[in-house]
Design an enzyme around this catalytic site. Sequence first.
Site, PDB file in Angstrom:
ATOM      1  N   ASN A  99       0.874  -1.177   0.000  1.00 44.99           N
ATOM      2  CA  ASN A  99       0.000   0.000   0.000  1.00 44.99           C
ATOM      3  C   ASN A  99       0.911   1.226   0.000  1.00 44.99           C
ATOM      4  O   ASN A  99       1.476   1.581   1.036  1.00 44.99           O
ATOM      5  CB  ASN A  99      -0.898  -0.017   1.245  1.00 44.99           C
ATOM      6  CG  ASN A  99      -1.718   1.262   1.372  1.00 44.99           C
ATOM      7  OD1 ASN A  99      -1.765   2.074   0.440  1.00 44.99           O
ATOM      8  ND2 ASN A  99      -2.359   1.451   2.518  1.00 44.99           N
ATOM      9  N   TRP A 100       1.045   1.826  -1.156  1.00 42.60           N
ATOM     10  CA  TRP A 100       1.973   2.963  -1.274  1.00 42.60           C
ATOM     11  C   TRP A 100       1.448   4.237  -0.627  1.00 42.60           C
ATOM     12  O   TRP A 100       2.180   5.207  -0.498  1.00 42.60           O
ATOM     13  CB  TRP A 100       2.257   3.247  -2.755  1.00 42.60           C
ATOM     14  CG  TRP A 100       3.176   2.272  -3.398  1.00 42.60           C
ATOM     15  CD1 TRP A 100       3.857   1.247  -2.792  1.00 42.60           C
ATOM     16  CD2 TRP A 100       3.534   2.219  -4.786  1.00 42.60           C
ATOM     17  NE1 TRP A 100       4.612   0.567  -3.726  1.00 42.60           N
ATOM     18  CE2 TRP A 100       4.431   1.147  -4.946  1.00 42.60           C
ATOM     19  CE3 TRP A 100       3.186   2.985  -5.913  1.00 42.60           C
ATOM     20  CZ2 TRP A 100       4.987   0.823  -6.188  1.00 42.60           C
ATOM     21  CZ3 TRP A 100       3.733   2.656  -7.143  1.00 42.60           C
ATOM     22  CH2 TRP A 100       4.626   1.586  -7.274  1.00 42.60           C
ATOM     23  N   LYS A 101       0.161   4.259  -0.299  1.00 44.93           N
ATOM     24  CA  LYS A 101      -0.452   5.499   0.218  1.00 44.93           C
ATOM     25  C   LYS A 101      -0.165   6.622  -0.773  1.00 44.93           C
ATOM     26  O   LYS A 101      -0.132   6.372  -1.979  1.00 44.93           O
ATOM     27  CB  LYS A 101       0.043   5.777   1.640  1.00 44.93           C
ATOM     28  CG  LYS A 101      -0.123   4.527   2.534  1.00 44.93           C
ATOM     29  CD  LYS A 101       0.080   4.753   3.981  1.00 44.93           C
ATOM     30  CE  LYS A 101      -0.153   3.446   4.736  1.00 44.93           C
ATOM     31  NZ  LYS A 101      -0.024   3.578   6.179  1.00 44.93           N
TER      32      LYS A 101
ATOM     33  N   HIS B 294      -9.458   1.545   5.024  1.00 48.19           N
ATOM     34  CA  HIS B 294      -8.178   1.771   5.704  1.00 48.19           C
ATOM     35  C   HIS B 294      -8.370   2.789   6.830  1.00 48.19           C
ATOM     36  O   HIS B 294      -9.162   3.727   6.699  1.00 48.19           O
ATOM     37  CB  HIS B 294      -7.134   2.276   4.695  1.00 48.19           C
ATOM     38  CG  HIS B 294      -5.750   2.242   5.266  1.00 48.19           C
ATOM     39  ND1 HIS B 294      -5.291   3.220   6.106  1.00 48.19           N
ATOM     40  CD2 HIS B 294      -4.755   1.336   5.147  1.00 48.19           C
ATOM     41  CE1 HIS B 294      -4.056   2.911   6.474  1.00 48.19           C
ATOM     42  NE2 HIS B 294      -3.715   1.771   5.905  1.00 48.19           N
TER      43      HIS B 294
ATOM     44  N   GLU C 170      -6.669   5.226   7.774  1.00 50.27           N
ATOM     45  CA  GLU C 170      -6.430   6.628   7.389  1.00 50.27           C
ATOM     46  C   GLU C 170      -7.651   7.215   6.702  1.00 50.27           C
ATOM     47  O   GLU C 170      -7.940   8.405   6.839  1.00 50.27           O
ATOM     48  CB  GLU C 170      -5.179   6.714   6.511  1.00 50.27           C
ATOM     49  CG  GLU C 170      -3.917   6.475   7.346  1.00 50.27           C
ATOM     50  CD  GLU C 170      -2.764   5.847   6.599  1.00 50.27           C
ATOM     51  OE1 GLU C 170      -2.762   5.846   5.357  1.00 50.27           O
ATOM     52  OE2 GLU C 170      -1.848   5.338   7.280  1.00 50.27           O
TER      53      GLU C 170
ATOM     54  N   GLY D 191       2.689   2.863  10.760  1.00 53.05           N
ATOM     55  CA  GLY D 191       3.631   3.963  10.521  1.00 53.05           C
ATOM     56  C   GLY D 191       4.397   4.406  11.759  1.00 53.05           C
ATOM     57  O   GLY D 191       5.039   5.452  11.750  1.00 53.05           O
TER      58      GLY D 191
ATOM     59  N   SER E 124       3.647  -1.501  10.555  1.00 50.12           N
ATOM     60  CA  SER E 124       5.096  -1.513  10.814  1.00 50.12           C
ATOM     61  C   SER E 124       5.760  -2.852  10.489  1.00 50.12           C
ATOM     62  O   SER E 124       6.719  -3.255  11.151  1.00 50.12           O
ATOM     63  CB  SER E 124       5.401  -1.085  12.257  1.00 50.12           C
ATOM     64  OG  SER E 124       4.984   0.256  12.450  1.00 50.12           O
TER      65      SER E 124
ATOM     66  N   GLY F  26       2.928  -0.760   4.327  1.00 49.73           N
ATOM     67  CA  GLY F  26       3.050   0.638   3.914  1.00 49.73           C
ATOM     68  C   GLY F  26       4.497   1.000   3.659  1.00 49.73           C
ATOM     69  O   GLY F  26       5.068   0.701   2.606  1.00 49.73           O
ATOM     70  N   GLY F  27       5.132   1.628   4.654  1.00 46.52           N
ATOM     71  CA  GLY F  27       6.496   2.147   4.517  1.00 46.52           C
ATOM     72  C   GLY F  27       7.491   1.184   3.884  1.00 46.52           C
ATOM     73  O   GLY F  27       8.225   1.554   2.957  1.00 46.52           O
TER      74      GLY F  27
HETATM   75  P1  13P Z   1       3.143   0.808   7.669  1.00 50.91           P
HETATM   76  O1  13P Z   1       3.648  -0.495   7.103  1.00 50.91           O
HETATM   77  O2  13P Z   1       3.872   2.006   7.110  1.00 50.91           O
HETATM   78  O3  13P Z   1       3.073   0.785   9.163  1.00 50.91           O
HETATM   79  O4  13P Z   1       1.631   0.977   7.149  1.00 50.91           O
HETATM   80  C1  13P Z   1       0.760  -0.067   7.305  1.00 50.91           C
HETATM   81  C2  13P Z   1      -0.450   0.231   6.528  1.00 50.91           C
HETATM   82  O5  13P Z   1      -1.210   1.118   6.868  1.00 50.91           O
HETATM   83  C3  13P Z   1      -0.703  -0.559   5.315  1.00 50.91           C
HETATM   84  O6  13P Z   1      -2.001  -0.351   4.846  1.00 50.91           O
END
Ligand code: 13P
Length: 249
Positions: free
Chosen positions: A9-11, A91, A93, A169, A208, A228-229
């Site tokens: 998930n690149w956001k 999600h 967010e 995150g 994370s 994500g990250g």
């Molecule tokens: P991180 O891996 O950056 O913690 O993000 C997780 C996430 O929200 C994936 O959708």
Amino acid sequence: MSRKYIIANWKMNMSLSEALQWLKDVEENFPEGVDGAVCPPFVYIRDLVKEARKLKVGAQNVSWAEKGAYTGEVAAYMLKDVGADLVIIGHSERRKYFNETNQDISKKITLAVKNGLEVVLCVGETLEQRQAGKVEEVVRTQLREGLDGVPPETWEKLTIAYEPVWAIGTGVPCKPEDAIKVIEFIRAELKDIAGNKGKGIRVLYGGSIKPDNFEEFLKVGVDGGLVGGASLKADSFIQLLRLGAKYSS
Ligand code: 13P
């Protein structure tokens, strides 16, 4: 289901040239025996679909409306039309910054599956909810309300991602033994709601995840990861795919 599923998930990150280079690197190093997907911002989906051979490509959101006067929104049929395979829905967010409710989420899921998209439904509690002992209550409500009205015959299109909000995150993942407890609870709920149709649904962990901690989650029995990250660099995503492949059968 014993084939692991790892989703990037690149956001709201990456340029088009970075996205294409990432895809090339990941495709060239894609291990056998694991499922992988990338969910870029909407504007890159079509470019990635054209180049992807091994990875699925998806969106991070979709409208709850079928079509029409909804400025700025993207409809499920449009995602399908440009070749997307899946969409992440609910999600944290989106729940937090865009006030998405479980009712919005159930409409989105219904439209997405109707249009032949796979859905990754995200659930998870905040730190306050965890401290108040409300994890199961929160997750149960998100699942039951989010899946309300979603036709059971489409449930094979579903994946669930357990993403505790406080682990996203922050660099501080959930303890694997705590994550698997909630994931087992989710599996039991799915079985309760949908009977055998709920049985094959993969339940991923997200929050994370890094190449140096992911194996601990695979060891306790998660079906994969929503990342994500650590998905933004091709190298670390490839490492996560390799770990997924190692634990797939
Ligand atoms: P991180 O891996 O950056 O913690 O993000 C997780 C996430 O929200 C994936 O959708």
